[in-house]
Design an enzyme around this catalytic site. Structure first.
Site, mmCIF file in Angstrom:
data_model
loop_
_atom_site.group_PDB
_atom_site.id
_atom_site.type_symbol
_atom_site.label_atom_id
_atom_site.label_comp_id
_atom_site.label_asym_id
_atom_site.label_seq_id
_atom_site.Cartn_x
_atom_site.Cartn_y
_atom_site.Cartn_z
ATOM 1 N N ASP A 1 -1.919 12.764 8.494
ATOM 2 C CA ASP A 1 -3.120 13.602 8.577
ATOM 3 C C ASP A 1 -4.083 13.258 7.440
ATOM 4 O OD1 ASP A 1 -1.231 16.639 7.727
ATOM 5 O OD2 ASP A 1 -1.363 14.653 6.776
ATOM 6 N N GLU B 1 -11.636 24.327 15.104
ATOM 7 C CA GLU B 1 -10.631 24.390 16.176
ATOM 8 C C GLU B 1 -11.132 25.284 17.314
ATOM 9 O OE1 GLU B 1 -7.233 25.675 13.810
ATOM 10 O OE2 GLU B 1 -6.412 23.656 13.759
ATOM 11 N N LEU C 1 -6.176 15.679 12.247
ATOM 12 C CA LEU C 1 -4.916 15.473 12.965
ATOM 13 C C LEU C 1 -4.179 16.803 13.063
ATOM 14 C CD1 LEU C 1 -3.783 12.966 14.305
ATOM 15 C CD2 LEU C 1 -2.265 12.634 12.369
ATOM 16 N N ASP C 2 -4.517 17.544 14.135
ATOM 17 C CA ASP C 2 -3.908 18.863 14.315
ATOM 18 C C ASP C 2 -2.508 18.723 14.902
ATOM 19 O OD1 ASP C 2 -4.240 21.902 14.615
ATOM 20 O OD2 ASP C 2 -3.501 21.224 16.564
ATOM 21 N N ASP D 1 0.855 -1.195 0.000
ATOM 22 C CA ASP D 1 0.000 0.000 0.000
ATOM 23 C C ASP D 1 0.884 1.235 0.000
ATOM 24 O OD1 ASP D 1 -1.941 -1.702 2.496
ATOM 25 O OD2 ASP D 1 -2.106 -1.734 0.304
ATOM 26 N N ASP E 1 -10.934 18.701 12.580
ATOM 27 C CA ASP E 1 -9.521 18.780 12.245
ATOM 28 C C ASP E 1 -8.974 17.391 12.545
ATOM 29 O OD1 ASP E 1 -6.756 21.031 13.145
ATOM 30 O OD2 ASP E 1 -6.902 19.272 11.833
ATOM 31 N N GLU F 1 -10.484 20.055 7.893
ATOM 32 C CA GLU F 1 -9.330 20.928 7.629
ATOM 33 C C GLU F 1 -8.590 20.453 6.397
ATOM 34 O OE1 GLU F 1 -5.824 20.328 8.219
ATOM 35 O OE2 GLU F 1 -5.132 22.390 8.218
ATOM 36 N N GLU F 2 -8.731 19.151 6.101
ATOM 37 C CA GLU F 2 -8.007 18.553 4.978
ATOM 38 C C GLU F 2 -8.714 18.721 3.639
ATOM 39 O OE1 GLU F 2 -4.685 17.459 7.012
ATOM 40 O OE2 GLU F 2 -5.056 17.033 4.884
HETATM 41 P P1 P6P Z 1 3.052 28.137 15.412
HETATM 42 C C1 P6P Z 1 -0.305 23.334 14.526
HETATM 43 O O1 P6P Z 1 0.085 23.669 13.199
HETATM 44 C C2 P6P Z 1 -1.206 24.453 15.014
HETATM 45 O O2 P6P Z 1 -2.330 24.542 14.214
HETATM 46 C C3 P6P Z 1 -1.579 24.229 16.466
HETATM 47 O O3 P6P Z 1 -1.703 22.877 16.764
HETATM 48 C C4 P6P Z 1 -0.452 24.885 17.215
HETATM 49 O O4 P6P Z 1 -0.827 25.358 18.490
HETATM 50 C C5 P6P Z 1 -0.088 26.058 16.297
HETATM 51 O O5 P6P Z 1 -0.479 25.683 14.974
HETATM 52 C C6 P6P Z 1 1.402 26.306 16.291
HETATM 53 O O6 P6P Z 1 1.622 27.423 15.433
HETATM 54 O O7 P6P Z 1 2.871 29.329 14.492
HETATM 55 O O8 P6P Z 1 3.351 28.551 16.831
HETATM 56 O O9 P6P Z 1 4.018 27.105 14.901
#
Ligand code: P6P
Length: 338
Positions: free
Chosen positions: A75, A285, A123-124, A69, A121, A98-99
């Site tokens: 994400d 978020e 996988l944030d 695969d 979201d 978000e994707e």
């Molecule tokens: P920066 C991860 O990309 C995110 O969306 C959040 O999980 C996190 O708190 C923030 O962005 C981090 O952003 O600009 O500080 O790197």
């Protein structure tokens, strides 16, 4: 020999949801079924996230893994798992992610007369995966007025105060599910040996005041004067805690939010030159975490008012975020509103 935990003291999330159904009288099973679909997907994502460290063995993104695969970014994988679970479960009319640029409608849910839509979201903080830092899933659930409705993007453009449920999954030292359906906020820890989320943090209330602040201070020079002055107050005793604060910033929203929810603290991502509307997204978020936070006695603001009052104009609209202990957020707001 350590005594095994008495089975009767374990409340699984399934049992918890069943009991809540009885309490609220909403026993249609549709809402519970939707939560179960999200829970199933989170367990699959948990399994893959916990293998991420083995990617170099299993093959990196784009390469073929041992079973041939194509390896994909986690994400993207997470997004696919949540959408598949919502589609197959049949309790969801449509999802925003978000994707994805636009919404995804589920014909099965429409034919079954479902009445929920989910924004997520998947996988944030996924950029933290390959350095083994905690990451998270965030989800928000709205109910639509008409079962089986043919949903459009407009059905998602609603303020967080209309949410019927919100939650997050934190893939950390353990995997935790924290969610609210408007009655209270409860946390469940996944026991991988059982494959069950077990109630570990009942009735979470966030401390009114804390002394932790979470912000990327590299952006300080680009922040509004009020934010600069607020952060300066965190480095003195002139604040609700009456003491010099501690800076804690993981760079993963769900992880920073979860720590502050339990210990007390504030996470802020204000407007900056690079992100004049802030970096974080209102729909999937700020609003769901704001719902959870305010249900736990905290406050979530864009600097002026609760984020739960804000109606998005677009799916991926950004919003400044000040979220956490109520007294700390209000203190921050006092610097922003003259
Ligand atoms: P920066 C991860 O990309 C995110 O969306 C959040 O999980 C996190 O708190 C923030 O962005 C981090 O952003 O600009 O500080 O790197």
């Amino acid at each position: 020999m350590e005594q095994p935990q008495k089975l009767r003291s374990i409340i699984t999330v399934n049992e918890f949801i069943r009991r809540q159904e009885k309490l609220t009288g909403v026993a249609t099973g549709e809402f519970s079924g939707l939560l179960m679909d999200l829970i199933l997907a989170s367990k699959i994502v948990h399994r893959e996230v916990n293998k991420a460290g083995l990617v170099n063995i299993l093959g990196t993104e784009g390469s073929a893994n041992v079973s041939g695969d194509t390896q994909m970014k986690l994400d993207v994988f997470a997004n696919e798992q949540f959408l598949a679970a919502l589609e197959v479960g049949g309790h969801c009319l449509a999802a925003a992610s978000e994707e994805l640029e636009g919404i995804v409608c589920f014909e099965g849910g429409r034919q079954r007369g479902a009445r929920y839509i989910v924004a997520l979201d998947p996988l944030d903080g996924s950029s933290n995966i390959d350095v083994n830092v905690s990451i998270g899933t965030i989800f928000a659930v709205f109910r639509v007025d008409e079962p089986g409705k043919l949903v459009t993007e407009k059905d998602f453009l609603r303020p967080g105060k209309e949410l019927v449920a919100a939650g997050y999954v934190l893939y950390g030292s353990s995997t935790m599910l924290v969610f609210t359906t408007g009655q209270s906020v409860n946390g469940f820890t996944l026991d991988p040996s059982l494959g069950e989320y077990c109630l570990s943090h009942p009735e979470i209330r966030t401390p009114e005041v804390g002394s932790i602040y979470s912000v990327n201070e590299a952006n300080l020079n680009d922040m509004p004067e009020g934010v600069k002055n607020y952060l300066a107050s965190c480095k003195t005793k002139n604040n609700p805690a009456g003491k010099v604060h501690t800076a804690r910033y993981i760079g993963s929203l769900v992880a920073d939010f979860h720590r502050n929810l339990l210990k007390g603290g504030i996470y802020l991502y204000p407007a900056t030159a690079k992100d004049p509307q802030g970096k974080l997204r209102l729909l999937y978020e700020c609003a769901p975490l704001g719902f959870i936070c305010e249900q736990a006695g905290g406050r979530a603001s864009d600097g002026n008012r609760s984020v739960l009052e804000l109606k998005p104009d677009t799916l991926h609209q950004r919003c400044p975020l000040f979220i956490g202990s109520a007294a700390m957020v209000r203190h921050a707001e006092s610097f922003l509103n003259g």
